[in-house]
Motif scaffolding. Structure first.
Motif, short mmCIF file in Angstrom:
data_model
loop_
_atom_site.label_atom_id
_atom_site.label_comp_id
_atom_site.label_asym_id
_atom_site.label_seq_id
_atom_site.Cartn_x
_atom_site.Cartn_y
_atom_site.Cartn_z
N GLY A 73 0.81 -1.19 -0.05
CA GLY A 73 -0.22 -0.11 0.07
C GLY A 73 0.88 1.21 -0.07
O GLY A 73 0.67 2.12 -0.61
N HIS A 115 3.86 1.52 -1.30
CA HIS A 115 4.31 1.84 -2.53
C HIS A 115 3.41 2.59 -3.53
O HIS A 115 3.82 3.54 -4.16
N ALA A 116 2.17 2.56 -3.41
CA ALA A 116 1.18 3.21 -4.29
C ALA A 116 0.99 4.63 -3.74
O ALA A 116 0.53 5.50 -4.56
N LEU A 117 1.36 4.89 -2.38
CA LEU A 117 1.28 6.19 -1.68
C LEU A 117 2.66 6.82 -2.00
O LEU A 117 2.80 7.94 -1.31
N GLN A 118 3.35 6.37 -2.50
CA GLN A 118 5.01 6.78 -2.60
C GLN A 118 5.04 8.31 -2.96
O GLN A 118 5.78 9.19 -2.30
N VAL A 121 -6.16 4.47 -4.88
CA VAL A 121 -5.22 3.67 -5.72
C VAL A 121 -4.63 2.73 -4.56
O VAL A 121 -4.20 1.55 -5.10
N ALA A 122 -4.28 3.09 -3.44
CA ALA A 122 -3.48 1.93 -2.46
C ALA A 122 -4.38 0.79 -2.14
O ALA A 122 -3.83 -0.31 -2.17
N ASP A 171 -6.80 -0.32 -4.74
CA ASP A 171 -6.42 -1.03 -5.96
C ASP A 171 -5.41 -2.04 -5.87
O ASP A 171 -5.28 -3.22 -6.24
N VAL A 172 -4.15 -1.37 -5.31
CA VAL A 172 -2.94 -2.22 -5.65
C VAL A 172 -2.87 -3.42 -4.77
O VAL A 172 -2.34 -4.54 -5.05
N ARG A 228 -3.07 10.87 -6.89
CA ARG A 228 -2.75 10.10 -8.10
C ARG A 228 -3.72 10.07 -9.08
O ARG A 228 -4.84 9.95 -8.67
N ASP A 233 -5.15 7.97 -10.96
CA ASP A 233 -5.92 6.99 -10.99
C ASP A 233 -6.92 6.79 -9.66
O ASP A 233 -7.46 5.65 -9.24
N SER A 234 -6.76 7.56 -8.62
CA SER A 234 -7.52 7.45 -7.37
C SER A 234 -8.79 8.16 -7.88
O SER A 234 -9.08 9.04 -8.80
#
Length: 489
Positions: free
Chosen positions: A37, A39-42, A214-215, A217-218, A263, A265-266
């Motif tokens: 998660g 990673h998606a919020l980096q 997005v987190a 989703d990942v 992001r 894609d959020s």
């Protein structure tokens, strides 16, 4: 480097979000899910990262400077973080020094047991609270405003932990989305205005909290809902409980999440971030049209708005700036001449496309203006006959005190120049920003309701929705100020 905008420079010419948070309750290898998660919020914090887990008996923490990758993608690290409950944090500091002691989650042993906290936002009265706590005997281990919450919980006279936590929240001002862990379970909450985002998801029986969808989703989780402004949610073996300690409050979430921070894609407040950014570009084209051969985005954050501008204007969208994904900031050397070469290595003009053409550059914002100046000059050096610039946000004239790194107001270009003066400064043939009302129209509203705005837009309007106790106190002499600064140094 997972920066949102590769033109971001060392002098802070892009606004940067402070943090991202992610929490997992009741999952096998919860810390591994948290790492994914994060990673998606980096993009929300690239300075440091941390994960804390609870194995039913003990808390375990690993914190490190740098990105999630390289720090949390090794099996030996995840094995050191056992348990079915975990929370994590990515950080870019707006308060507190850049040091490991400020990396979150922060952890403390309270009378009720261990307490870990991950915070996105900024407490605008943290310094006042900190001074009061220090005078009362509290000993701080960091310079982060988040630690103030821990001390307020620890010193509260209420009986239960949740009541002490609510008591602490009622004393703080500003913006906060929090994910906390105790031996009893997990707590997630948003400030009364919901300035910073926080969502809840489910992965089977596992409950997840994250700064962005997005987190979810990942990690393969389903989106359940956003936490409401002022809402506190507890998750334990007894189930999920929602508490509204501030009553029903009309929220004012940060509008810049739609413009830049989240992001694309959020999904935010039920709207696709990508879709809103395209709508912003379309509004910008309607408000500030110009004759040109190409619409060119400033990668990557300017891409959706540039697509919207191109579609609305009928002018072709082209990639006039090519970004290298293989050069990070560590390549850039101190010497000015080498630094300049490094800039060209990270992104370069598509000269064959641009030469002899009239172009419109679309970017998300202008802060100090130094980045825009370099981009415009790059286009002129590549042979563009006209360079127009369109900005997918209103002029940033005021600093943010809610968890976004912004320069002091005197260093904001729009605070000291008119738009025409800014155009001269960056050497553009024309410059235009979307209007505040245009931004709200892109969000599906008729415009900004000055009497009851639906978002925090203080960086554009100066209309701050909460008190700014620490900022206001800077102009008021304090007999203890010198002593406190020595204590806090």
């Amino acid at each position: 480097m997972l920066t949102t905008n590769p033109f971001e420079t060392e002098d802070g010419d892009k606004l940067r979000e402070e943090c991202g948070v992610f929490g997992v309750y009741d999952a096998e290898s919860a810390s591994a899910i948290v790492a994914l998660g994060l990673h998606a919020l980096q993009h929300r914090g690239q300075e440091a990262a941390g994960v804390t887990s609870w194995d039913g008996h003990n808390f375990h923490t690993h914190r490190a400077m740098g990105h999630v990758a390289g720090n949390f993608d090794r099996d030996e690290i995840i094995r050191q973080l056992p348990g079915r409950v975990a929370c994590g944090h990515v950080r870019y500091s707006t308060t507190g020094e850049t040091a490991l002691r400020n990396v979150q989650p922060l952890f403390a042993e309270l009378a009720s047991g261990g307490f870990a906290i991950a915070h996105n936002g900024n407490i605008s009265n943290a310094m006042k609270l900190r001074r009061d706590l220090i005078r009362s005997g509290s000993i701080f281990q960091s310079t982060s405003d988040t630690e103030t919450i821990i001390h307020l919980v620890a010193t509260s006279t209420y009986r239960t932990l949740i009541d002490r936590f609510i008591d602490a929240l009622r004393k703080i001002e500003g913006a906060y989305s929090l994910v906390c862990m105790t031996p009893e379970g997990m707590i997630a909450c948003r400030d009364p205005l919901g300035i910073r985002p926080l969502v809840m998801g489910k992965l089977g029986d596992t409950t997840i909290f994250a700064s962005e969808t997005v987190a979810l989703d990942v990690v393969g989780a389903d989106f359940v809902r956003e936490l409401e402004p002022g809402e506190l949610v507890t998750v334990s073996d007894a189930g999920i409980r929602s508490i509204r300690p501030f009553g029903k409050v009309r929220g004012r979430p940060c509008v810049f999440e739609h413009v830049y921070f989240s992001r694309p894609d959020s999904v935010l407040a039920g709207q696709s971030v990508y879709g809103v950014r395209k709508a912003i570009g379309a509004e910008l084209a309607a408000e500030s049209p110009t004759d040109a051969d190409f619409i060119i985005p400033v990668p990557d954050s300017g891409v959706p708005a540039a697509i919207g501008y191109a579609q609305a204007s009928g002018i072709p969208f082209e990639l006039g700036i090519i970004r290298s994904h293989y050069v990070g900031r560590t390549f850039i050397q101190p010497a000015d001449n080498i630094r300049h070469l490094g800039v060209k290595l990270k992104h370069n003009a598509n000269r064959a496309l641009i030469a002899g053409k009239r172009i419109v550059l679309v970017d998300d914002s202008i802060v100090r203006g130094t980045t825009s100046l370099k981009i415009v000059q790059m286009m002129r050096d590549a042979g563009a006959t006209e360079v127009h610039m369109r900005i997918a946000s209103p002029p940033t004239r005021h600093s943010c005190f809610y968890g976004v790194d912004t320069p002091e107001r005197a260093k904001l270009l729009a605070a000291r120049m008119t738009v025409a003066e800014m155009a001269d400064f960056i050497n553009a043939d024309s410059l235009a920003f979307i209007s505040v009302d245009g931004l709200y129209r892109a969000l599906g509203e008729v415009g900004r309701n000055a009497a009851a705005p639906t978002h925090c837009d203080a960086c554009f309007t100066g209309d701050y929705p909460t008190p700014l106790t620490d900022h206001d106190a800077q102009t008021v002499p304090d007999q203890f100020a010198l002593l406190d600064e020595r204590v806090l140094a």
